[in-house]
Scaffold this active site. Structure first.
Site, PDB file in Angstrom:
ATOM      1  N   ARG A  79       0.829  -1.207   0.000  1.00  0.00           N
ATOM      2  CA  ARG A  79       0.000   0.000   0.000  1.00  0.00           C
ATOM      3  C   ARG A  79       0.864   1.258   0.000  1.00  0.00           C
ATOM      4  O   ARG A  79       0.487   2.271  -0.590  1.00  0.00           O
ATOM      5  CB  ARG A  79      -0.932  -0.012   1.202  1.00  0.00           C
ATOM      6  CG  ARG A  79      -2.059  -0.989   0.995  1.00  0.00           C
ATOM      7  CD  ARG A  79      -3.063  -0.919   2.105  1.00  0.00           C
ATOM      8  NE  ARG A  79      -4.256  -1.638   1.715  1.00  0.00           N
ATOM      9  CZ  ARG A  79      -5.122  -2.161   2.573  1.00  0.00           C
ATOM     10  NH1 ARG A  79      -4.933  -2.031   3.866  1.00  0.00           N
ATOM     11  NH2 ARG A  79      -6.185  -2.788   2.140  1.00  0.00           N
ATOM     12  N   GLY A 114     -11.656  -7.870  -0.762  1.00  0.00           N
ATOM     13  CA  GLY A 114     -10.450  -8.138   0.012  1.00  0.00           C
ATOM     14  C   GLY A 114      -9.971  -9.572  -0.105  1.00  0.00           C
ATOM     15  O   GLY A 114      -8.814  -9.827  -0.470  1.00  0.00           O
ATOM     16  N   GLY A 127     -13.483  -3.211   0.533  1.00  0.00           N
ATOM     17  CA  GLY A 127     -14.806  -2.600   0.687  1.00  0.00           C
ATOM     18  C   GLY A 127     -15.075  -1.525  -0.353  1.00  0.00           C
ATOM     19  O   GLY A 127     -16.185  -1.431  -0.895  1.00  0.00           O
ATOM     20  N   LYS A 186     -21.456 -14.383   2.675  1.00  0.00           N
ATOM     21  CA  LYS A 186     -22.872 -14.122   2.954  1.00  0.00           C
ATOM     22  C   LYS A 186     -23.611 -13.431   1.824  1.00  0.00           C
ATOM     23  O   LYS A 186     -23.107 -12.482   1.220  1.00  0.00           O
ATOM     24  CB  LYS A 186     -22.967 -13.217   4.176  1.00  0.00           C
ATOM     25  CG  LYS A 186     -22.862 -13.953   5.482  1.00  0.00           C
ATOM     26  CD  LYS A 186     -23.058 -12.934   6.575  1.00  0.00           C
ATOM     27  CE  LYS A 186     -23.179 -13.540   7.939  1.00  0.00           C
ATOM     28  NZ  LYS A 186     -23.190 -12.450   8.932  1.00  0.00           N
TER      29      LYS A 186
HETATM   30  P1  ADP Z   1     -14.423 -10.716  -0.399  1.00  0.00           P
HETATM   31  O1  ADP Z   1     -13.595 -10.236   0.756  1.00  0.00           O
HETATM   32  O2  ADP Z   1     -13.601 -11.050  -1.589  1.00  0.00           O
HETATM   33  O3  ADP Z   1     -15.559  -9.792  -0.692  1.00  0.00           O
HETATM   34  P2  ADP Z   1     -15.993 -12.420   1.347  1.00  0.00           P
HETATM   35  O4  ADP Z   1     -15.455 -11.678   2.520  1.00  0.00           O
HETATM   36  O5  ADP Z   1     -17.435 -12.244   1.015  1.00  0.00           O
HETATM   37  O6  ADP Z   1     -15.102 -12.124   0.050  1.00  0.00           O
HETATM   38  O7  ADP Z   1     -15.806 -13.990   1.563  1.00  0.00           O
HETATM   39  C1  ADP Z   1     -14.579 -14.602   1.769  1.00  0.00           C
HETATM   40  C2  ADP Z   1     -14.699 -15.789   2.690  1.00  0.00           C
HETATM   41  O8  ADP Z   1     -15.717 -16.677   2.269  1.00  0.00           O
HETATM   42  C3  ADP Z   1     -13.425 -16.588   2.686  1.00  0.00           C
HETATM   43  O9  ADP Z   1     -12.838 -16.477   3.959  1.00  0.00           O
HETATM   44  C4  ADP Z   1     -13.864 -18.016   2.395  1.00  0.00           C
HETATM   45  O10 ADP Z   1     -13.243 -18.978   3.214  1.00  0.00           O
HETATM   46  C5  ADP Z   1     -15.336 -17.967   2.690  1.00  0.00           C
HETATM   47  N1  ADP Z   1     -16.066 -19.003   1.967  1.00  0.00           N
HETATM   48  C6  ADP Z   1     -16.136 -19.198   0.637  1.00  0.00           C
HETATM   49  N2  ADP Z   1     -16.862 -20.294   0.352  1.00  0.00           N
HETATM   50  C7  ADP Z   1     -17.251 -20.823   1.527  1.00  0.00           C
HETATM   51  C8  ADP Z   1     -18.027 -21.979   1.902  1.00  0.00           C
HETATM   52  N3  ADP Z   1     -18.550 -22.789   0.991  1.00  0.00           N
HETATM   53  N4  ADP Z   1     -18.216 -22.191   3.223  1.00  0.00           N
HETATM   54  C9  ADP Z   1     -17.691 -21.367   4.154  1.00  0.00           C
HETATM   55  N5  ADP Z   1     -16.958 -20.277   3.863  1.00  0.00           N
HETATM   56  C10 ADP Z   1     -16.749 -20.007   2.564  1.00  0.00           C
HETATM   57 MG    MG Z   2     -13.914 -10.270   2.897  1.00  0.00          MG
END
Ligand code: ADP
Ligand code: MG
Length: 407
Positions: A35, A365, A388, A213
């Site tokens: 960064r 992230g 974010g 989620k």
């Molecule tokens: P980003 O940060 O890219 O927006 P998220 O924070 O929404 O992504 O999600 C990332 C997390 O989702 C990871 O830590 C990953 O382990 C978890 N994840 C992905 N698939 C599953 C699953 N089938 N069951 C539980 N956790 C999951």
């Molecule tokens: Mg995340």
């Protein structure tokens, strides 16, 4: 919007630069200085123009709701920005880089008044001030009073309307002083804007959504369903959609209160919303315990879906191979564990194969760190530096508070 390149006659002028030096560190030892490096082009350009730079950033979290003042002091000590200032000094050996352990009051005024052309003063972590996250007007006014111009280069913080990201430029703009985007911001805004203002030549436009989620991503899902030709779902969130269709999902996590939303999406998306057809499942989601891993179409009782399966990988790769533009957010599985990486790697590989033939962006992230971890960063047209912020930019149709204030 003005950019750093538009700022002329900066010799002797004081420029308040908001950067994102929110680096991973412990006891002042920085684990990853990316960064800081990302801000160098903007800082070098301003130094080259003879400006006197007041550089600010937040670092970590300080929970001001904590009633115990000793605990607040401990949080401050753990998030002292001095380590980032020192690192910046090492990265810019030709430039004088000073650190001010405070960020308001007489000490700051004096340090700013002693700055010479082309020198940099890094102020203490903006979150040492309670008013930062509340965009407190007095705090913003004090910071604005230090400067003749404002440059925003903290893309990772541009979705937050804080005193240092929005309050200061608002005041300076009102005083007729220039406010501008830095190079990192320009790159991020240009690339992510292309994903929200879709041209015909960018179709088929394929989004891949995963992660944990549905409820965290409703606005992203809505926006992408409107704009894309295909939305491929992976990750834990796919089981909420599956459940909404009445499919057996075993003990996979799903969100009861999002089932109606998921149904509505599936009905309205008219076939553009694509769900996994198989999953890698386990009867124990715990690295320390022995477990049974299987690939199945329908998840049996007692098993949890932790990654998309090989048939899904193949189908998704086929759709991705036809894309002219791809936006990806959210890993396809629990990529942090070896047994559940294959889906996320397959998506990386499918995108890598497009090399040069499509515009490909990864935002989020965890998704961005997966792309880096698996060595695919260079295969993307753009991997956003803001978790974010990149998501909010997509959700809000290209708008972010820290960008809009510069318009
Ligand atoms: P980003 O940060 O890219 O927006 P998220 O924070 O929404 O992504 O999600 C990332 C997390 O989702 C990871 O830590 C990953 O382990 C978890 N994840 C992905 N698939 C599953 C699953 N089938 N069951 C539980 N956790 C999951
Ligand atoms: Mg995340």
């Amino acid at each position: 919007m003005l950019t750093v390149d538009d700022l002329k006659d900066l010799q002797g002028k004081k420029v308040f630069v908001r950067v994102d030096f929110n680096v991973p560190q412990k006891n002042g030892v920085i684990r990853d200085d990316n960064r800081i490096r990302a801000a160098l082009p903007t800082l070098k350009a301003l130094v080259g123009k003879g400006a006197r730079l007041i550089v600010t950033s937040h670092l970590g979290k300080i929970k001001w709701k904590e009633p115990d003042s000793e605990k607040i002091e401990a949080m401050k000590a753990a998030n002292n920005l001095e380590c980032a200032a020192n690192r910046l000094g090492e990265l810019l050996p030709e430039t004088k880089v000073y650190f001010c352990p405070e960020n308001t009051g007489e000490t700051v005024k004096k340090a700013v008044s002693e700055l010479k052309d082309g020198e940099i003063l890094v102020l203490q972590n903006t979150r040492y001030q309670k008013g930062e996250e509340k965009n407190n007007p007095e705090l913003a006014a004090e910071w604005a009073s230090l400067a003749d111009a404002f440059v925003m280069d903290a893309f990772g913080s541009a979705h937050r309307a804080h005193a240092s990201t929005v309050g200061v430029p608002e005041i300076l703009k009102g005083e007729g002083k220039p406010v501008a985007l830095g190079y990192l911001m320009i790159k991020e805004v240009e690339n992510l804007s292309r994903c929200v203002e879709v041209k015909d030549s960018d179709r088929p436009y394929v989004a891949i959504l995963g992660g944990f989620k549905v409820s965290d991503k409703i606005k992203v899902i809505d926006t992408l369903l409107k704009k894309c030709d295909y939305v491929l779902i992976g990750g834990a969130m796919s089981y909420t959609f599956k459940k909404a269709l009445g499919a057996p999902i075993g003990t996979s996590p799903f969100e009861e209160d999002q089932l109606d939303y998921a149904k509505k999406c599936l009905e309205e998306a008219k076939g553009k919303l694509i769900l996994p057809v198989d999953s890698v499942v386990s009867d124990k989601f715990d690295e320390n315990e022995p477990r049974t891993i299987k690939v199945v179409d329908e998840i049996p009782d007692g098993f949890e879906g932790l990654d998309i399966g090989p048939k899904t990988c193949e189908e998704y790769a086929k759709i991705i191979s036809k894309a002219k533009m791809v936006f990806w957010n959210g890993p396809a599985g629990v990529f942090e564990q070896k047994d559940f990486q294959a889906g996320t790697i397959a998506i990386c590989e499918a995108i890598a194969k497009l090399d040069g033939k499509a515009f490909t962006v990864c935002g989020g992230g965890d998704s961005a760190s997966a792309v880096k971890q698996f060595g695919f960063k260079d295969k993307f047209s753009h991997v956003s530096t803001g978790g974010g912020a990149s998501l909010e930019m997509i959700e809000n149709d290209g708008h972010l508070p820290g960008v809009d204030v510069l318009r």
